[in-house]
Design a protein around this motif. Structure first.
Motif, mmCIF file in Angstrom:
data_model
loop_
_atom_site.group_PDB
_atom_site.id
_atom_site.type_symbol
_atom_site.label_atom_id
_atom_site.label_comp_id
_atom_site.label_asym_id
_atom_site.label_seq_id
_atom_site.Cartn_x
_atom_site.Cartn_y
_atom_site.Cartn_z
ATOM 1 N N VAL A 83 -34.031 23.156 -5.062
ATOM 2 C CA VAL A 83 -33.863 22.763 -6.466
ATOM 3 C C VAL A 83 -32.507 23.238 -6.984
ATOM 4 O O VAL A 83 -31.803 22.498 -7.676
ATOM 5 C CB VAL A 83 -35.015 23.318 -7.344
ATOM 6 N N ALA A 84 -32.131 24.461 -6.645
ATOM 7 C CA ALA A 84 -30.854 25.000 -7.114
ATOM 8 C C ALA A 84 -29.671 24.175 -6.621
ATOM 9 O O ALA A 84 -28.673 24.037 -7.334
ATOM 10 C CB ALA A 84 -30.705 26.452 -6.668
ATOM 11 N N SER A 85 -29.783 23.612 -5.427
ATOM 12 C CA SER A 85 -28.663 22.836 -4.886
ATOM 13 C C SER A 85 -28.823 21.328 -5.074
ATOM 14 O O SER A 85 -27.949 20.568 -4.669
ATOM 15 C CB SER A 85 -28.483 23.144 -3.398
ATOM 16 N N ALA A 86 -29.914 20.895 -5.709
ATOM 17 C CA ALA A 86 -30.152 19.459 -5.905
ATOM 18 C C ALA A 86 -29.115 18.869 -6.850
ATOM 19 O O ALA A 86 -28.858 19.412 -7.920
ATOM 20 C CB ALA A 86 -31.556 19.232 -6.450
ATOM 21 N N GLN A 87 -28.551 17.770 -6.437
ATOM 22 C CA GLN A 87 -27.540 17.087 -7.245
ATOM 23 C C GLN A 87 -28.145 16.007 -8.140
ATOM 24 O O GLN A 87 -27.497 15.519 -9.055
ATOM 25 C CB GLN A 87 -26.490 16.447 -6.321
ATOM 26 N N ASN A 88 -29.404 15.649 -7.867
ATOM 27 C CA ASN A 88 -30.018 14.534 -8.583
ATOM 28 C C ASN A 88 -30.875 14.987 -9.770
ATOM 29 O O ASN A 88 -31.616 14.192 -10.320
ATOM 30 C CB ASN A 88 -30.854 13.695 -7.614
ATOM 31 N N LEU A 89 -30.766 16.251 -10.182
ATOM 32 C CA LEU A 89 -31.535 16.762 -11.307
ATOM 33 C C LEU A 89 -30.598 17.137 -12.442
ATOM 34 O O LEU A 89 -29.489 17.627 -12.210
ATOM 35 C CB LEU A 89 -32.341 17.998 -10.906
#
Length: 161
Positions: free
Chosen positions: A104-110
């Motif tokens: 989640v911390a590295s997700a680019q789509n959020l």
């Protein structure tokens, strides 16, 4: 609530060993990150793994308790065995939550707000799991108070592994 006197011979050794085991489990839980986010554009709820037919056959043939065979084969009371298995389950779940947190911390789509909400929920879940590990470890220590020194050392070693 009873406390174990650290100065007592075997009880103190067991309490210290199980406390270290609990701390080690929290500190050394998997730090690996998932291979990547799906390309569908929607957020992933976790990691998806497809097994080949041969892999499914192998997984089905291995008993679920195989990962706990060392616990099952020990000379410990059933209560201690069950607590040791529960500690392992909780540590595995904590490791999964840590992986989710990293994803989640590295997700680019959020969006930033979506990340914040998910990170807060994961942190809360991880806190609950850490508390459950601590209380289960304490219950294990209490259950082993009257056990032989050999059983106490065996339980401590299994709690660390």
């Amino acid at each position: 609530m009873s406390t174990i006197d650290p100065a007592s011979s075997t009880g103190g050794q067991f309490a210290a060993a199980t406390a270290l085991a609990g701390a080690a489990g929290l500190a050394t839980a998997s730090q690996a990150t998932p291979a990547g986010q799906p390309s569908s554009g929607k957020p992933s709820d976790g990691i998806h793994v497809d097994l080949s037919p041969a892999g499914r056959t192998l997984a089905a043939s291995k008993p679920a308790s195989g990962r706990n065979s060392d616990i099952d084969n020990s000379n410990l009371p059933d209560t201690a065995k069950n607590l040791l298995k529960r500690i392992r389950e909780l540590r595995e779940e904590l490791a999964r939550k840590q992986q989710e947190l990293q994803a989640v911390a590295s997700a680019q789509n959020l969006t930033a707000d979506q990340k914040q909400v998910r990170l807060a929920a994961l942190n809360q879940a991880m806190s609950s799991l850490s508390g459950a590990i601590a209380s289960t470890t304490a219950a294990l220590a209490k259950s082993m108070e009257k056990a032989s020194p050999e059983q106490q050392m065996s339980a401590a070693a299994l709690a660390m592994g």
